[in-house]
Scaffold this active site. Structure first.
Site, PDB file in Angstrom:
ATOM      1  N   GLY A  60      -7.063  18.166 -18.537  1.00 28.40           N
ATOM      2  CA  GLY A  60      -7.401  17.255 -19.627  1.00 28.40           C
ATOM      3  C   GLY A  60      -7.199  15.814 -19.217  1.00 28.40           C
ATOM      4  N   GLY A  61      -6.566  15.600 -18.045  1.00 25.92           N
ATOM      5  CA  GLY A  61      -6.360  14.246 -17.547  1.00 25.92           C
ATOM      6  C   GLY A  61      -7.594  13.740 -16.818  1.00 25.92           C
ATOM      7  CB  VAL A  62      -8.394  10.324 -15.538  1.00 27.27           C
ATOM      8  CG1 VAL A  62      -9.595   9.628 -14.935  1.00 27.27           C
ATOM      9  CG2 VAL A  62      -7.982   9.643 -16.818  1.00 27.27           C
ATOM     10  CG  ASP A  63      -6.290  11.842 -11.474  1.00 28.49           C
ATOM     11  OD1 ASP A  63      -6.936  10.838 -11.837  1.00 28.49           O
ATOM     12  OD2 ASP A  63      -5.087  11.809 -11.159  1.00 28.49           O
ATOM     13  CB  SER A  64      -8.105  17.859 -13.462  1.00 31.78           C
ATOM     14  OG  SER A  64      -7.953  17.719 -14.846  1.00 31.78           O
ATOM     15  CB  SER A  65     -11.775  15.045 -16.546  1.00 31.84           C
ATOM     16  OG  SER A  65     -10.788  15.537 -17.391  1.00 31.84           O
ATOM     17  CG  HIS A  95       0.918 -12.286   0.848  1.00 32.04           C
ATOM     18  ND1 HIS A  95       0.845 -11.132   1.600  1.00 32.04           N
ATOM     19  CD2 HIS A  95       2.163 -12.771   1.037  1.00 32.04           C
ATOM     20  CE1 HIS A  95       2.004 -10.918   2.195  1.00 32.04           C
ATOM     21  NE2 HIS A  95       2.817 -11.903   1.880  1.00 32.04           N
ATOM     22  N   GLY A 107       4.464  -7.683   6.305  1.00 37.83           N
ATOM     23  CA  GLY A 107       5.514  -6.678   6.447  1.00 37.83           C
ATOM     24  C   GLY A 107       6.872  -7.332   6.370  1.00 37.83           C
ATOM     25  CB  CYS A 156       2.222 -12.363   5.787  1.00 38.39           C
ATOM     26  SG  CYS A 156       3.954 -12.672   5.539  1.00 38.39           S
ATOM     27  CE1 TYR A 157       6.450  -8.587  12.168  1.00 37.29           C
ATOM     28  CE2 TYR A 157       4.533  -7.138  12.211  1.00 37.29           C
ATOM     29  CZ  TYR A 157       5.738  -7.555  12.756  1.00 37.29           C
ATOM     30  OH  TYR A 157       6.222  -6.943  13.881  1.00 37.29           O
ATOM     31  CE  LYS A 204      -5.181   7.870 -13.224  1.00 39.37           C
ATOM     32  NZ  LYS A 204      -4.635   9.226 -13.038  1.00 39.37           N
ATOM     33  CD  GLU A 229      -2.226  -9.667   0.540  1.00 42.97           C
ATOM     34  OE1 GLU A 229      -2.790 -10.725   0.918  1.00 42.97           O
ATOM     35  OE2 GLU A 229      -1.171  -9.257   1.021  1.00 42.97           O
TER      36      GLU A 229
END
Ligand code: XMP
Length: 510
Positions: free
Chosen positions: A223-228, A168, A54, A81-82, A366, A170
């Site tokens: 027609g996008g990924v999420d709604s499909s 870090h 942080g 870290c923090y 995503k 990550e």
């Protein structure tokens, strides 16, 4: 059983990275702000806890802290870290304040090869973020790594499963970071690889099935990924009780409406297509302000969707493709965020229409949505499609929109994407598209003078759309695209390439 690793957020820009790295190792992770209470943690029953970094110093007034009972609960903890400095301070060690801050590549010398560092060779390259210094360890702790400027670069408790790193693990700049996290998750905390697309699908399908019972579900397909992926998942759960509504605003890319409907109908999902191009163009007539365009499109979309949804009898649920980054309560710095662009979706619909929400992707990032989509056999072309804004081509025609401009833009854009695909560049680019500029420039074609419009080509590379660089598309590809657009799209006399980064530019032009 799904195990959870809890990531507690102290405001680091890398908090989501931690959660993603854990999931990539096959373990589910969830982010909570540092204000989470021990009781809430108990309910989550995590297999391990990671405290993020942080921007604060433990010496700052009002520096973010943590309910001490969380550390005492016996769950394995790793502070980054923090997070490490907070652990040290809470457990009775001493952290010395420093005004400087060192951020960047460093090399650690590993003093203790087990635990986190099992299998890691010393010295190891790490990404350091270091301001304050640990000068005295709490009782029972040993330093497990050091750097030239930080005598305590990592710590562990001798008996309890408490670990800390000043650097870090990550981020990609710590090459052994994945192995360190893996050591923590599997060797230390005893996690199992239980977070897979198949396990996710199985559990979501079961819970949606139970919730929906015998009622019907509607879903707005874009027609996008999420709604499909949302539609495909709900379909697995409720079969033909799912009805998708696809509002064709006329502002989509060339042929997109047909593609979407065909693809879904072929997989047996009922799609109700509503062609509303005239309505949208009518409402947008004479409007040139981008925010005004967004508002009109959002409002009209909701009106059309509401009308259509009402005609579906027995619909009690609305399925929506909300993703995890939208639902994380972040501990990030409070302050006035300026609205640069309002990003519209179908928010507000469920309350107005008295529908219950189903958000099967609420837990996913995503890239995980894509993996789930793949497991559900959604075609790659759709899964890897570049992001497309809700208001569509309306914000890619600068200023006022006309049917003629829309037609030219659609065709120019299709040529551009075609050339990018042919050159094998499509998947390397975050987003590529054409923009219609309402300026006219002089040219010659044959023996005639022309006075035509301009198309700008935009292509950016990015990892999250928050920052972006312009894509270095080879000149040959740009040349071919430009020649084809000017030859094939009547009314376009000039093509330019956008070389702005974000910031200060944005990805879209409006
Ligand atoms: P900007 O232009 O803000 O875009 O750099 C960042 C990402 O957001 C998309 N974008 C939108 N998406 N409604 C959306 O659903 C909008 O009004 C909108 N404006 C921009 C843009 O395409 C990029 O992926």
């Amino acid at each position: 059983m799904k195990q959870t690793v809890l990531v507690i957020d102290f405001g680091s820009q890398y908090t989501q990275n931690i959660a993603r790295r854990i999931r990539e190792q096959g373990v589910f992770s969830e982010i909570k702000p540092h204000t989470v209470t021990a009781d809430e943690v108990k309910k989550i029953s995590p297999s391990a806890i990671i405290l993020s970094g942080g921007p604060s110093s433990v010496w700052d007034e009002g520096a973010p802290s943590l309910d001490a009972a969380i550390i005492e609960s016996g769950v394995p903890v790793l502070g980054v870290c923090y997070g490490m400095q907070l652990l040290v301070r809470m457990l009775g060690g001493e952290v010395e304040h420093s005004d400087g801050r060192e951020f960047g590549p460093a090399e650690i010398e590993i003093l203790d090869g087990g635990g986190l560092f099992s299998g890691i060779r010393s010295p190891a390259a790490v990404w350091m973020s270091h301001g304050d210094r640990v000068v005295r360890l709490p009782e029972g702790f040993v330093a497990t790594a050091r750097t030239a400027s930080a005598p305590v670069a990592a710590v562990r408790h001798e008996k309890r499963k408490i670990f800390g790193t000043q650097f870090h693990p990550e981020v990609a700049h710590t090459p052994g970071g994945g192995e360190m996290l893996s050591n923590f998750l599997f060797n230390i905390a005893g996690c199992e690889k239980s977070w897979t697309p198949e396990a996710f699908i199985e559990s979501v399908v079961a819970s949606v099935k139970e919730r929906v019972g015998s009622s019907r579900v509607i879903c707005a397909l874009s027609g996008g990924v999420d709604s499909s992926v949302t539609a495909a998942l709900v379909r697995e759960a409720v079969g033909s009780a799912l009805v998708c509504i696809f509002v064709d605003t006329g502002l989509l890319r060339l042929g997109e409406g047909d593609d979407v409907v065909r693809m879904f109908s072929e997989s047996g999902i009922e799609v109700k297509r509503v062609n509303e191009e005239e309505r949208f163009l009518g409402k947008l007539k004479g409007v040139s302000d981008p925010e005004e365009k967004r508002k009109i499109i959002g409002r009209e979309f909701i009106a059309v969707f509401e009308r259509e949804a009402k005609s579906i009898e027995g619909a009690e649920f609305l399925a929506q493709g909300t993703l995890y980054p939208d639902v994380i309560e972040s501990a990030s710095v409070p302050g006035a965020a300026v609205t640069i662009k309002t990003h519209h979706n179908v928010g507000g619909l469920p309350e107005r229409m008295n529908l219950k929400l189903i958000e099967p992707l609420r837990e996913l990032f995503k890239d995980e949505v894509r993996r789930v989509g793949r497991a559900l056999l959604i075609p790659e072309v759709l899964l890897n499609r570049h992001p497309f804004p809700g208001p569509g081509l309306a914000i890619r025609i600068l200023g006022e929109i006309s049917a003629e401009a829309l037609d030219m833009l659609k065709r120019a854009d299709a040529i551009y994407i075609d050339e990018i695909r042919k050159a094998g560049l499509y998947d390397k680019i975050w987003q590529a598209f054409a923009v219609f500029l309402p300026v006219r420039t002089v040219g010659v074609m044959g023996d005639n003078r022309t006075y035509d419009n301009v198309i700008a080509l935009r292509a950016v590379t990015s990892t999250d759309g928050m920052t972006a660089d312009w894509a270095k598309i080879p000149p040959e590809v740009l040349e071919k695209t430009s020649t084809r657009i000017i030859n094939e799209v009547r009314g376009i006399g000039r093509v330019v390439y956008d070389i702005s980064t974000k910031p200060p530019g944005t990805i879209e032009w409006e």
